[in-house]
Design a protein around this motif. Structure first.
Motif, PDB file in Angstrom:
ATOM      1  N   PRO A  56      18.376  41.877  35.747  1.00 17.15           N
ATOM      2  CA  PRO A  56      17.640  42.552  36.822  1.00 17.15           C
ATOM      3  C   PRO A  56      16.262  41.910  36.968  1.00 17.15           C
ATOM      4  N   GLY A  63      14.445  42.378  40.195  1.00 18.94           N
ATOM      5  CA  GLY A  63      14.081  42.804  41.549  1.00 18.94           C
ATOM      6  C   GLY A  63      12.893  43.744  41.617  1.00 18.94           C
ATOM      7  N   GLY A  64      12.154  43.842  40.486  1.00 17.36           N
ATOM      8  CA  GLY A  64      11.026  44.775  40.470  1.00 17.36           C
ATOM      9  C   GLY A  64       9.786  44.199  41.129  1.00 17.36           C
ATOM     10  N   GLY A  88       6.653  44.840  39.647  1.00 15.97           N
ATOM     11  CA  GLY A  88       5.655  44.651  38.593  1.00 15.97           C
ATOM     12  C   GLY A  88       4.357  45.417  38.819  1.00 15.97           C
ATOM     13  N   GLU A  89       4.480  46.640  39.296  1.00 16.38           N
ATOM     14  CA  GLU A  89       3.290  47.448  39.641  1.00 16.38           C
ATOM     15  C   GLU A  89       2.308  47.555  38.482  1.00 16.38           C
ATOM     16  N   ARG A  90       2.809  47.761  37.270  1.00 13.81           N
ATOM     17  CA  ARG A  90       1.917  47.946  36.104  1.00 13.81           C
ATOM     18  C   ARG A  90       1.192  46.653  35.729  1.00 13.81           C
ATOM     19  N   LYS A 138       5.871  40.362  38.439  1.00 11.04           N
ATOM     20  CA  LYS A 138       5.596  39.727  37.131  1.00 11.04           C
ATOM     21  C   LYS A 138       6.650  38.700  36.732  1.00 11.04           C
ATOM     22  N   SER A 192      19.893  47.616  40.856  1.00 15.46           N
ATOM     23  CA  SER A 192      19.920  46.142  40.748  1.00 15.46           C
ATOM     24  C   SER A 192      20.999  45.693  39.775  1.00 15.46           C
ATOM     25  N   LYS A 247       9.168  43.612  26.318  1.00 12.66           N
ATOM     26  CA  LYS A 247       9.218  43.406  27.769  1.00 12.66           C
ATOM     27  C   LYS A 247       7.811  43.120  28.284  1.00 12.66           C
TER      28      LYS A 247
END
Ligand code: CTP
Ligand code: A1H0Z
Length: 447
Positions: A49, A51-52, A54-56, A63, A126, A260
């Motif tokens: 996966p 497809g994020g 990476g807000e954090r 990211k 995802s 991660k």
């Protein structure tokens, strides 16, 4: 994810290559298989996966595409999985807007066995999309259905073959398996008014990490039954296997580098680890005419200065198999020693070999051009003028991710003084290799 050990057989994928006789490129793999040896006797694929947003991480770039040493994070994860020859297909789920970017990464870094699918609005969606891609009838261009499927976050770059083999083997037997780590912080349960309701006994709990592995039919069936709520808010694939397929996952102790990449500090940590990995091997290159005495002393001092680093020496003038093999084995650090001459002929031969090998596409290569300079000999000024060419050479090769620096060692001197100069020289070389600071490229340092 260390440079591949020498002697490993190489899969067909292109990677660093060297011009053989007649200019034919002797292709090797940038992703030489690791050396664990055991192989599952059934088909294994992986779903990543990616497809994020990476807000954090707090930066505009998702990211998984953030650069580490000018290479996207996801490329390191793909490299780690590609080194495992028994993973036959790698399906990566990315957003539609990032498809072209991902295709470009696959092409630039010569990733193979990769299929792309569109990600979903959540991680579970995802992953489900990735699994669906594995159910279609395989073909030359499409992945085939595996017996066991690995699920691994694209932002966990430091995954080794041994833990992959452990979770796959456990999943074959139990239906599901996942890597776990001890909790670092204690887990607490807050009350509605924002105060402590109770804390969990930390020793009774573990952190669920990646990689995880499943019998394909188990996890695919679980996702097909999955509620919208679980698809939307769930974070644990092992739980889906338990809840929907009554499959209790086998838990496998993982190593500390399975973490991660989530926050910005994780990028700095990952860069430091990668620098450490690519600094593991140094090759001292010399011309056969060179005075081996000083080189042997420099080699010994480098070994003292760089504990646990593999320092080898090779002759350049034959540009033979041995040096080429060092490059093919992905050594990223070269010390080119020039005792007798002050131009850059030897260093230029090495730079040409490196440029032809494409090695520096994958990681920055450090080349230190060492010159033993007799300050009393004539014409000193002309020699210094020659050596100052390093600035121009450096600008040119820096475009190809090769960081070239010069190092002057005062010579001749009495035995103790030359030893002190060599010791200082080894310290400078060690720092240049460890830091890989592009700002020092083209500089002429004095030991
Ligand atoms: N809709 C999503 C959300 C996440 N992921 C992927 O799942 C992995 C782990 O998720 P996480 O660390 O949460 O990534 P992000 O969702 O990007 O991070 P954040 O929660 O900070 O936005 C990442 O590789 C991420 O790209 C995904 O494929 N699809
Ligand atoms: O929750 P996030 O989206 O940050 O990341 C997903 C993680 O929860 C997951 O990778 C592991 O905990 C194992 O399930």
């Amino acid at each position: 994810m260390e440079p591949s050990p020498s002697g490993g057989s190489r899969p067909a994928e292109p990677g660093p290559c060297l011009r053989g006789p007649g200019g034919v490129c002797q292709a090797t793999s940038a992703y030489s298989p690791s050396e664990v040896g055991a192989q599952p006797g059934y088909r294994v694929a992986a779903v990543l996966p990616a497809g994020g947003c990476g807000e954090r991480m707090g930066v505009p770039t998702p990211k998984q595409f953030c650069p580490i040493l000018e290479r996207p994070l996801i490329s390191y994860t793909l490299q780690a999985l590609e080194r495992v020859s028994w993973i036959k297909d790698i399906v990566v789920a990315v957003t539609r807007e990032n498809m072209d970017k991902m295709e470009g990464i696959i092409q630039r870094y010569q990733h193979k066995r990769i299929s792309l699918v569109e990600s979903g609005v959540t991680r579970h969606r995802s992953i489900f999309n990735g699994l669906k891609a594995l159910t279609e009838n395989g073909s030359n261009t499409k992945p085939s259905k595996p017996e066991v499927v690995i699920i691994h976050d694209a932002v966990r770059p430091f995954v080794e073959e041994d833990v992959l083999l452990k979770v796959v083997t456990a999943a074959k037997e139990h239906g599901a398996a996942g890597a776990i780590r001890p909790l670092v912080s204690t887990v607490i349960s807050p009350s509605a008014d924002g105060c402590l309701d109770h804390s969990l006994e930390r020793s009774r709990y573990k952190a669920s990490e990646m990689p995880q592995a499943f019998l394909f039919d188990v996890i695919y069936d679980a996702y097909q039954q999955c509620s919208d709520y679980d698809l939307e808010f769930g974070t644990e694939c092992l739980q889906l296997a338990l809840k929907y397929c009554h499959t209790k996952a086998k838990l496998v102790e993982g190593s500390s580098d399975l973490w991660k990449v989530t926050y910005k500090q994780d990028l700095y940590a990952a860069e430091s680890i990668i620098k450490g990995i690519i600094s593991q091997q140094i090759c001292i290159v010399m011309d056969t005419k060179e005075d081996k005495g000083h080189i042997g002393l420099l080699e010994e001092m480098l070994k003292n200065e760089l504990k646990h680093i593999n320092v080898t020496s090779r002759t350049l003038c034959h540009a033979g198999r041995d040096l080429q093999q060092i490059i093919l084995d992905q050594c990223y650090n070269f010390v080119c020693v020039n005792v007798l001459n002050f131009d850059f002929q030897e260093t230029q031969k090495l730079l040409k070999l490196l440029e032809d090998s494409h090695l520096s596409i994958f990681n920055p290569v450090v080349v230190v051009s060492v010159h033993f300079l007799d300050y009393n000999s004539e014409p000193f000024g002309e020699k210094m003028e020659n050596i100052m060419q390093i600035r121009e050479f450096s600008k040119e090769v820096k475009k190809r991710n090769i960081l070239l620096c010069g190092l002057l060692i005062y010579y001749p001197q009495d035995k103790l003084k030359i030893q002190e100069s060599l010791r200082q020289g080894a310290t400078i070389i060690a720092a240049l290799i460890k830091e890989r600071n592009p700002g020092l490229a083209g500089q002429l340092l004095v030991a």
